[in-house]
Design a protein around this motif. Structure first.
Motif, PDB file in Angstrom:
ATOM      1  N   SER A 189      18.494  12.808  46.083  1.00 35.42           N
ATOM      2  CA  SER A 189      18.753  13.086  44.671  1.00 35.42           C
ATOM      3  C   SER A 189      17.859  12.269  43.745  1.00 35.42           C
ATOM      4  O   SER A 189      17.867  12.510  42.537  1.00 35.42           O
ATOM      5  N   TRP A 190      17.105  11.292  44.305  1.00 34.39           N
ATOM      6  CA  TRP A 190      16.309  10.483  43.374  1.00 34.39           C
ATOM      7  C   TRP A 190      14.858  10.243  43.804  1.00 34.39           C
ATOM      8  O   TRP A 190      14.069   9.716  43.018  1.00 34.39           O
ATOM      9  N   SER A 193      10.181  14.504  43.906  1.00 38.16           N
ATOM     10  CA  SER A 193      10.008  15.715  44.705  1.00 38.16           C
ATOM     11  C   SER A 193       9.168  16.736  43.947  1.00 38.16           C
ATOM     12  O   SER A 193       9.384  16.971  42.749  1.00 38.16           O
ATOM     13  N   HIS A 198      15.692  22.003  46.250  1.00 33.29           N
ATOM     14  CA  HIS A 198      16.249  20.656  46.386  1.00 33.29           C
ATOM     15  C   HIS A 198      16.057  20.160  47.820  1.00 33.29           C
ATOM     16  O   HIS A 198      16.368  20.874  48.782  1.00 33.29           O
ATOM     17  N   ARG A 265      15.160  23.321  42.675  1.00 32.21           N
ATOM     18  CA  ARG A 265      15.160  21.964  42.137  1.00 32.21           C
ATOM     19  C   ARG A 265      15.246  22.026  40.620  1.00 32.21           C
ATOM     20  O   ARG A 265      14.653  22.898  39.988  1.00 32.21           O
ATOM     21  N   ILE A 266      15.980  21.105  40.038  1.00 32.90           N
ATOM     22  CA  ILE A 266      16.179  21.087  38.582  1.00 32.90           C
ATOM     23  C   ILE A 266      15.215  20.074  37.962  1.00 32.90           C
ATOM     24  O   ILE A 266      15.198  18.898  38.335  1.00 32.90           O
ATOM     25  N   ASP A 267      14.391  20.524  37.023  1.00 34.19           N
ATOM     26  CA  ASP A 267      13.532  19.595  36.292  1.00 34.19           C
ATOM     27  C   ASP A 267      14.403  18.612  35.522  1.00 34.19           C
ATOM     28  O   ASP A 267      15.427  18.977  34.941  1.00 34.19           O
ATOM     29  N   ASP A 269      15.679  15.903  37.109  1.00 33.14           N
ATOM     30  CA  ASP A 269      16.404  15.093  38.089  1.00 33.14           C
ATOM     31  C   ASP A 269      15.846  13.672  38.069  1.00 33.14           C
ATOM     32  O   ASP A 269      14.657  13.466  37.836  1.00 33.14           O
ATOM     33  N   PRO A 270      16.671  12.655  38.333  1.00 33.70           N
ATOM     34  CA  PRO A 270      16.169  11.279  38.305  1.00 33.70           C
ATOM     35  C   PRO A 270      15.107  11.041  39.368  1.00 33.70           C
ATOM     36  O   PRO A 270      15.144  11.651  40.444  1.00 33.70           O
ATOM     37  N   ALA A 277      16.431   4.744  39.588  1.00 30.71           N
ATOM     38  CA  ALA A 277      17.263   5.791  39.000  1.00 30.71           C
ATOM     39  C   ALA A 277      18.601   5.238  38.532  1.00 30.71           C
ATOM     40  O   ALA A 277      19.261   5.831  37.676  1.00 30.71           O
TER      41      ALA A 277
END
Length: 331
Positions: A189-190, A193, A198, A265-267, A269-270, A277
């Motif tokens: 998650s951090w 990427s 994801h 993937r969401i722009d 994200d930490p 993060a």
């Protein structure tokens, strides 16, 4: 007294709890202050005395100062655990030189700098154990993780060379390495990427507490060169040793999809490559990642390796053989 780097989340945080349960004094080192505060609160609830040090392990001067402070405030370091890392999920061509250098400085040289500072103090008293946290990827590179795999391969070589030197000197200081399987940690998650979807660990996935128990065991039994956690890790290493070319082609076909969830993937994200993060304004991610529903809380192979190493070795050969047969059928 036990010191752990990368202690704000994931493996390091789970390991801190494991050592705290048996009453060790702890020094916790990481960049993320929110995560460090959360980790410190958890180990204090377990009755442990704790010192937290916000630090970037890529800075050798700060590492030296941190080690000096730990010994001044908590006493001699009996066990040092190197965990801290960062990386980039991307094709090699999509990583910049600066990003590659940064990932290497934290994930490889951070281990080297810490070991340098701690080892000279352990030499002065002829006592101590250093645990290097590695990965199956220290032996087997996979696509989309060139920076991480390169660092873990480097740690493996560094560890083996140093261990040989200590054995030559007949030093009582011990160094050991724990090779980890895929784990449900916040890294997915951090970590920076550039994948379209994801990132995810390659199944089977284990909870970080499995890794923490292995680290505790390795710290207490450091005479072995390394410990392998999870049957999947052992099978991967065995398959790589027996049929490396076949495994290369197999990973070339499957390694991209198996490391992505299918969700875009969401722009925004930490990203923790340059800054934590869980730093100022960030949140505490804890020890576990977002794959709780797929992660195993126990590893039978790890239990066998600790209690019946001969059976574990036989199981490793069997798992490796089955992996080879499976790969051969997929060629």
């Amino acid at each position: 007294m036990v010191a752990i780097t990368g202690a704000s989340g994931g493996i390091g945080r789970a390991a801190a709890r494991e050592f705290a349960r048996r009453g060790d004094r702890l020094a916790l080192l990481a960049r993320g202050e929110a995560g460090l505060a959360g980790a410190a609160a958890e180990v204090r609830e377990l009755g442990a005395e704790v010192l937290t040090i916000p630090i970037d392990m890529a800075d050798p001067d700060r590492v030296e100062a941190a080690v000096a402070r730990i010994e001044e405030e908590l006493g001699p370091i009996a066990v040092w655990v190197n965990v801290a890392f960062t990386s980039v999920f991307a094709r090699f061509d999509d990583i910049t030189p600066a990003e590659y250098r940064r990932a290497t400085e934290v994930s490889y040289l951070g281990y080297v700098y810490a070991t340098m500072s701690v080892l000279k103090r352990m030499r002065a008293r002829d006592a101590g154990t250093i645990v290097q946290v590695g990965s199956a990827l220290a032996y087997r590179g996979i696509p989309l993780q060139t920076a991480y795999c390169g660092a873990k391969h480097a740690i493996q070589g560094f560890h083996e060379s140093l261990r040989c030197e200590l054995l030559h000197e007949r030093s009582p200081i011990r160094v050991t390495m724990v090779q980890m399987p895929a784990l449900n940690t916040p890294q997915f998650s951090w970590v920076l990427s550039r994948l379209p979807q994801h990132p995810q660990p390659v199944p089977p996935i284990y909870q970080p507490e499995v890794a923490a128990r292995a680290i505790l065991y390795a710290a207490d039994h450091p005479r072995r060169r390394e410990y392998w956690v999870g049957a999947s890790t052992v099978a991967t290493l065995a398959a790589n040793a027996l049929v490396p070319g076949v495994l290369d082609r197999y990973l070339g076909r499957t390694g991209f999809a198996s490391q992505q969830t299918g969700d875009l993937r969401i722009d925004g994200d930490p990203v923790n490559l340059w800054e934590p993060a869980d730093g100022p304004g960030g949140r505490d991610f804890g020890a576990r990642g977002v794959f709780d529903d797929r992660a195993h809380a126990h590893s039978p192979q790890q239990w066998l390796a600790q209690h019946y190493p001969q059976l574990a070795a036989a199981g490793a050969l069997l798992a490796g053989g089955l992996a080879v047969l499976g790969l051969a059928r997929r060629r």
